[in-house]
Write a protein that holds these residues in place. Structure first.
Motif, PDB file in Angstrom:
ATOM      1  N   ALA A  31     -16.158 -59.657  -0.078  1.00 26.92           N
ATOM      2  CA  ALA A  31     -16.859 -60.072  -1.294  1.00 26.92           C
ATOM      3  C   ALA A  31     -17.512 -61.439  -1.146  1.00 26.92           C
ATOM      4  CB  ALA A  31     -15.889 -60.084  -2.478  1.00 26.92           C
ATOM      5  N   SER A  32     -17.006 -62.276  -0.236  1.00 24.64           N
ATOM      6  CA  SER A  32     -17.562 -63.623  -0.083  1.00 24.64           C
ATOM      7  C   SER A  32     -18.967 -63.611   0.499  1.00 24.64           C
ATOM      8  CB  SER A  32     -16.652 -64.463   0.818  1.00 24.64           C
ATOM      9  OG  SER A  32     -16.758 -64.048   2.177  1.00 24.64           O
ATOM     10  N   GLY A  33     -19.308 -62.562   1.257  1.00 24.48           N
ATOM     11  CA  GLY A  33     -20.626 -62.516   1.896  1.00 24.48           C
ATOM     12  C   GLY A  33     -20.780 -63.473   3.054  1.00 24.48           C
ATOM     13  N   ALA A  34     -19.676 -64.081   3.509  1.00 23.66           N
ATOM     14  CA  ALA A  34     -19.771 -65.072   4.576  1.00 23.66           C
ATOM     15  C   ALA A  34     -19.997 -64.441   5.943  1.00 23.66           C
ATOM     16  CB  ALA A  34     -18.496 -65.921   4.610  1.00 23.66           C
ATOM     17  N   LEU A  35     -19.556 -63.203   6.129  1.00 21.71           N
ATOM     18  CA  LEU A  35     -19.716 -62.512   7.404  1.00 21.71           C
ATOM     19  C   LEU A  35     -20.762 -61.420   7.256  1.00 21.71           C
ATOM     20  CD1 LEU A  35     -15.960 -62.157   8.451  1.00 21.71           C
ATOM     21  CD2 LEU A  35     -17.566 -63.958   9.080  1.00 21.71           C
ATOM     22  N   GLN A  36     -21.295 -60.997   8.385  1.00 21.69           N
ATOM     23  CA  GLN A  36     -22.316 -59.945   8.331  1.00 21.69           C
ATOM     24  C   GLN A  36     -21.707 -58.628   7.857  1.00 21.69           C
ATOM     25  OE1 GLN A  36     -24.323 -58.532  12.005  1.00 21.69           O
ATOM     26  NE2 GLN A  36     -26.196 -59.096  10.941  1.00 21.69           N
ATOM     27  N   SER A  37     -20.493 -58.322   8.303  1.00 21.35           N
ATOM     28  CA  SER A  37     -19.836 -57.103   7.844  1.00 21.35           C
ATOM     29  C   SER A  37     -18.324 -57.276   7.911  1.00 21.35           C
ATOM     30  CB  SER A  37     -20.261 -55.896   8.689  1.00 21.35           C
ATOM     31  OG  SER A  37     -19.865 -56.055  10.040  1.00 21.35           O
ATOM     32  N   VAL A  38     -17.656 -56.735   6.896  1.00 31.71           N
ATOM     33  CA  VAL A  38     -16.188 -56.696   6.831  1.00 31.71           C
ATOM     34  C   VAL A  38     -15.822 -55.313   6.310  1.00 31.71           C
ATOM     35  CG1 VAL A  38     -14.101 -57.723   5.859  1.00 31.71           C
ATOM     36  CG2 VAL A  38     -16.098 -59.170   6.303  1.00 31.71           C
ATOM     37  N   THR A  39     -15.240 -54.466   7.188  1.00 29.13           N
ATOM     38  CA  THR A  39     -14.921 -53.091   6.811  1.00 29.13           C
ATOM     39  C   THR A  39     -13.547 -52.715   7.360  1.00 29.13           C
ATOM     40  OG1 THR A  39     -16.052 -52.263   8.795  1.00 29.13           O
ATOM     41  CG2 THR A  39     -17.347 -52.365   6.763  1.00 29.13           C
ATOM     42  N   PRO A  40     -12.832 -51.807   6.681  1.00 28.20           N
ATOM     43  CA  PRO A  40     -11.569 -51.328   7.232  1.00 28.20           C
ATOM     44  C   PRO A  40     -11.796 -50.667   8.596  1.00 28.20           C
ATOM     45  CG  PRO A  40     -11.794 -50.697   4.930  1.00 28.20           C
ATOM     46  CD  PRO A  40     -13.123 -51.234   5.350  1.00 28.20           C
ATOM     47  N   ASP A  41     -10.878 -50.891   9.523  1.00 30.34           N
ATOM     48  CA  ASP A  41     -10.977 -50.311  10.859  1.00 30.34           C
ATOM     49  C   ASP A  41     -10.459 -48.879  10.805  1.00 30.34           C
ATOM     50  OD1 ASP A  41     -10.928 -49.614  13.500  1.00 30.34           O
ATOM     51  OD2 ASP A  41      -9.896 -51.425  14.193  1.00 30.34           O
ATOM     52  N   PRO A  42     -11.325 -47.880  11.019  1.00 29.20           N
ATOM     53  CA  PRO A  42     -10.856 -46.484  10.929  1.00 29.20           C
ATOM     54  C   PRO A  42      -9.876 -46.118  12.049  1.00 29.20           C
ATOM     55  CG  PRO A  42     -13.110 -46.576  11.757  1.00 29.20           C
ATOM     56  CD  PRO A  42     -12.749 -47.969  11.351  1.00 29.20           C
ATOM     57  N   ALA A  43      -9.837 -46.922  13.125  1.00 19.82           N
ATOM     58  CA  ALA A  43      -8.976 -46.595  14.256  1.00 19.82           C
ATOM     59  C   ALA A  43      -7.568 -47.161  14.122  1.00 19.82           C
ATOM     60  CB  ALA A  43      -9.607 -47.096  15.561  1.00 19.82           C
ATOM     61  N   GLN A  44      -7.367 -48.130  13.204  1.00 22.50           N
ATOM     62  CA  GLN A  44      -6.070 -48.787  13.081  1.00 22.50           C
ATOM     63  C   GLN A  44      -5.768 -49.105  11.627  1.00 22.50           C
ATOM     64  OE1 GLN A  44      -6.384 -52.050  16.110  1.00 22.50           O
ATOM     65  NE2 GLN A  44      -4.216 -51.593  16.459  1.00 22.50           N
ATOM     66  N   ASP A  45      -4.678 -48.587  11.115  1.00 22.52           N
ATOM     67  CA  ASP A  45      -4.273 -48.908   9.749  1.00 22.52           C
ATOM     68  C   ASP A  45      -3.922 -50.391   9.644  1.00 22.52           C
ATOM     69  OD1 ASP A  45      -4.599 -46.331   8.913  1.00 22.52           O
ATOM     70  OD2 ASP A  45      -2.489 -45.747   9.198  1.00 22.52           O
ATOM     71  N   GLY A  46      -4.289 -51.004   8.527  1.00 22.04           N
ATOM     72  CA  GLY A  46      -3.969 -52.403   8.300  1.00 22.04           C
ATOM     73  C   GLY A  46      -4.867 -53.368   9.039  1.00 22.04           C
ATOM     74  N   HIS A  47      -5.885 -52.866   9.737  1.00 24.69           N
ATOM     75  CA  HIS A  47      -6.830 -53.708  10.460  1.00 24.69           C
ATOM     76  C   HIS A  47      -8.207 -53.624   9.798  1.00 24.69           C
ATOM     77  CE1 HIS A  47      -3.713 -53.944  13.452  1.00 24.69           C
ATOM     78  NE2 HIS A  47      -4.447 -54.702  14.238  1.00 24.69           N
ATOM     79  N   TRP A  48      -8.953 -54.711   9.918  1.00 25.66           N
ATOM     80  CA  TRP A  48     -10.327 -54.772   9.421  1.00 25.66           C
ATOM     81  C   TRP A  48     -11.253 -55.199  10.552  1.00 25.66           C
ATOM     82  CZ3 TRP A  48     -11.958 -54.567   4.016  1.00 25.66           C
ATOM     83  CH2 TRP A  48     -10.926 -54.197   3.152  1.00 25.66           C
ATOM     84  N   LEU A  49     -12.454 -54.635  10.553  1.00 19.56           N
ATOM     85  CA  LEU A  49     -13.468 -55.010  11.542  1.00 19.56           C
ATOM     86  C   LEU A  49     -14.318 -56.132  10.965  1.00 19.56           C
ATOM     87  CD1 LEU A  49     -14.595 -51.477  12.780  1.00 19.56           C
ATOM     88  CD2 LEU A  49     -13.272 -53.166  14.072  1.00 19.56           C
ATOM     89  N   LEU A  50     -14.298 -57.301  11.626  1.00 22.42           N
ATOM     90  CA  LEU A  50     -15.055 -58.469  11.186  1.00 22.42           C
ATOM     91  C   LEU A  50     -16.187 -58.723  12.167  1.00 22.42           C
ATOM     92  CD1 LEU A  50     -12.111 -60.918  10.315  1.00 22.42           C
ATOM     93  CD2 LEU A  50     -13.048 -59.033   8.954  1.00 22.42           C
ATOM     94  N   ARG A  51     -17.374 -58.884  11.645  1.00 20.25           N
ATOM     95  CA  ARG A  51     -18.536 -59.191  12.496  1.00 20.25           C
ATOM     96  C   ARG A  51     -19.315 -60.335  11.879  1.00 20.25           C
ATOM     97  NH1 ARG A  51     -24.016 -57.665  13.699  1.00 20.25           N
ATOM     98  NH2 ARG A  51     -24.316 -57.663  15.964  1.00 20.25           N
ATOM     99  N   ALA A  52     -19.591 -61.353  12.688  1.00 23.84           N
ATOM    100  CA  ALA A  52     -20.318 -62.533  12.211  1.00 23.84           C
ATOM    101  C   ALA A  52     -21.820 -62.310  12.332  1.00 23.84           C
ATOM    102  CB  ALA A  52     -19.906 -63.763  13.016  1.00 23.84           C
ATOM    103  N   GLY A  53     -22.559 -62.959  11.457  1.00 25.52           N
ATOM    104  CA  GLY A  53     -24.014 -62.941  11.525  1.00 25.52           C
ATOM    105  C   GLY A  53     -24.533 -64.296  11.942  1.00 25.52           C
ATOM    106  N   SER A  54     -25.423 -64.869  11.116  1.00 27.87           N
ATOM    107  CA  SER A  54     -26.069 -66.127  11.486  1.00 27.87           C
ATOM    108  C   SER A  54     -25.281 -67.344  11.039  1.00 27.87           C
ATOM    109  CB  SER A  54     -27.472 -66.188  10.876  1.00 27.87           C
ATOM    110  OG  SER A  54     -27.390 -66.212   9.457  1.00 27.87           O
ATOM    111  N   ARG A  55     -24.184 -67.168  10.309  1.00 16.01           N
ATOM    112  CA  ARG A  55     -23.427 -68.304   9.809  1.00 16.01           C
ATOM    113  C   ARG A  55     -22.325 -68.677  10.789  1.00 16.01           C
ATOM    114  NH1 ARG A  55     -22.690 -67.246   3.305  1.00 16.01           N
ATOM    115  NH2 ARG A  55     -24.915 -67.217   2.794  1.00 16.01           N
ATOM    116  N   VAL A  56     -22.187 -69.988  11.032  1.00 16.61           N
ATOM    117  CA  VAL A  56     -21.187 -70.485  11.977  1.00 16.61           C
ATOM    118  C   VAL A  56     -20.347 -71.559  11.293  1.00 16.61           C
ATOM    119  CG1 VAL A  56     -22.641 -69.966  13.965  1.00 16.61           C
ATOM    120  CG2 VAL A  56     -22.760 -72.239  12.946  1.00 16.61           C
ATOM    121  N   GLY A  57     -19.080 -71.649  11.679  1.00 17.28           N
ATOM    122  CA  GLY A  57     -18.178 -72.620  11.077  1.00 17.28           C
ATOM    123  C   GLY A  57     -16.787 -72.049  10.989  1.00 17.28           C
ATOM    124  N   ALA A  58     -16.111 -72.253   9.849  1.00 23.98           N
ATOM    125  CA  ALA A  58     -14.749 -71.764   9.673  1.00 23.98           C
ATOM    126  C   ALA A  58     -14.500 -71.459   8.209  1.00 23.98           C
ATOM    127  CB  ALA A  58     -13.739 -72.805  10.168  1.00 23.98           C
TER     128      ALA A  58
END
Length: 416
Positions: A31-58
């Motif tokens: 919901a923050s929109g800070a990352l390019q994509s944040v989705t549940p990982d279909p291959a692993q329960d309790g895991h999420w796939l995080l992918r960064a876009g043009s924003r850098v930092g922490a």
């Protein structure tokens, strides 16, 4: 004793990383929109796939891991771009990489915290700046002048208390409030090193007489003057921190989690650098650059377009060139159809025979596309130029490349 949650390290525009996250933390990140994509990982329960876009930092969620996003561009170069955008006259004159001192840190948040603390320390070296501030209050003693209308309206002429107005000489100025606000913002960020955090806490003590900023309100306004000249480098950087891409998000619903952190948007940073650098060079050549010069695509004025930079003649009336900056590496086949269509729209609306795209694409030669069906008689068709800027190069090389482009634009619009 609970083991600390390890940091999650992503790379700008890098591949997605599978991370163990609670569902609420994953939803908050998405919901923050800070990352390019944040989705549940279909291959692993309790895991999420995080992918960064043009924003850098922490950034981090409450109780979740710190997510660090590493830039492709060296951190020292990022802060050169930032320093140039904040203070172009000094950077253009000196051509120095240390326009913003990042110390020994090669990660965005530690470098930012160090840079802000060093600039604040330099600003306060001669003492905390004070100034006069108008005060209106109720008091048991008379000081300044009595506000007679308020005295009669509120107290029916009785005393005390007395409604008074006076000027006080205080450290609670707009400048000091901005410095204090930036210090407190940085102290809340994840990833600030211990030594820098201690120095920031010391600066907060020095600025204790300035009132804290109220979250959600506009920043206090200040005017450059001889009196605050030693504060100005620190103020520009602190305002960038307070106005920057800093997610502080609470998603709707019952989840009490927040996302907090600081991120630079490399798209915006590159666009600002190219626009400011070209504008500075073009002014020296006698032209009138207009950043974000809004136009309408259609005759009805319903579709707005906003080129990054429209260059106008000395009197500011006639468009002579248009430039758009793109923070992306061109594909191997060089196809960026959407960018070319956009550039053609700019050229058509402004009545120009050429448009220019500037990419953060390394050392690539300048190329152009001549648009079919746009030639009239002996005149050539509309040309769409693609230039590249190598962000891995030294600051002097970056500025030299943009000076050359400014010279090319000036020559192209000069009468034959």
């Amino acid at each position: 004793m609970t083991a600390p949650v390890p940091d999650v390290v992503l790379r700008e525009y890098g591949p997605a990383v599978s991370v163990p996250l609670a569902a609420a933390a994953g939803r908050a990140l998405a919901a923050s929109g800070a990352l390019q994509s944040v989705t549940p990982d279909p291959a692993q329960d309790g895991h999420w796939l995080l992918r960064a876009g043009s924003r850098v930092g922490a950034l981090r969620t409450t109780g979740g891991p710190v997510v660090r996003i590493l830039p492709k561009t060296p951190v020292s170069r990022i802060f050169f771009l930032l320093g140039f955008s904040l203070d172009p006259e000094r950077a253009w004159r000196d051509g120095r990489e240390d326009t913003v001192d990042t110390g020994v840190y090669d990660d965005v948040v530690p470098a930012l915290a160090h840079a802000v603390e060093r600039r604040i320390d330099a600003a306060l070296r001669q003492g905390v700046l004070q100034g006069y501030r108008a005060v209106e209050e109720s008091s048991l003693v008379v000081r300044g002048r009595i506000r007679e209308a308020d005295q009669i309206r509120r107290h029916f002429g009785r005393t005390p208390p007395v409604e008074i107005a006076y000027d006080t000489y205080t450290a609670d100025t707009a400048e000091n409030r901005i410095l204090r606000g930036a210090v407190e913002r940085l102290l809340r960020l994840p990833g600030v090193p211990g030594p820098v955090r201690r120095r920031l806490a010391h600066q907060r003590v020095r600025l204790a007489d300035a009132l804290p900023l109220v979250r959600g309100q506009e920043l206090p306004r200040w005017q450059p003057s001889r009196l605050n000249s030693r504060y100005q480098p620190a103020l520009r950087l602190c305002e960038a921190v307070l106005r920057g891409s800093s997610p502080e998000h609470r998603p709707p619903g019952a989840d009490p989690l927040t996302v907090d952190g600081f991120l630079f948007d490399m798209n915006q940073l590159f666009e600002d650098f190219v626009t400011v650098a070209l504008s500075t060079a073009l002014k020296e050549l006698g032209l009138a650059p207009r950043p974000q010069d809004s136009q309408h695509l259609d005759t009805a004025g319903l579709v707005r377009i906003r080129p990054d930079l429209v260059v106008r003649s000395r009197d500011g009336r006639t468009p002579v060139a248009v430039v758009d900056a793109k923070y992306k590496v061109e594909n191997g086949d060089g196809h960026h159809s959407a960018d070319l269509y956009q550039a053609l729209a700019y050229a058509t609306v402004l009545g120009l025979r050429e448009a220019h795209l500037v990419y953060a694409a390394g050392r690539l030669p300048t190329r152009f596309h001549e648009v079919r069906g746009t030639a009239v008689g002996a005149a050539r068709g509309v040309r769409l130029y693609r230039h590249s800027v190598d962000l891995s190069g030294e600051p002097g090389q970056l500025m030299s490349a943009l000076r050359d482009l400014a010279g090319r634009l000036a020559r192209a619009c000069s009468p034959a």
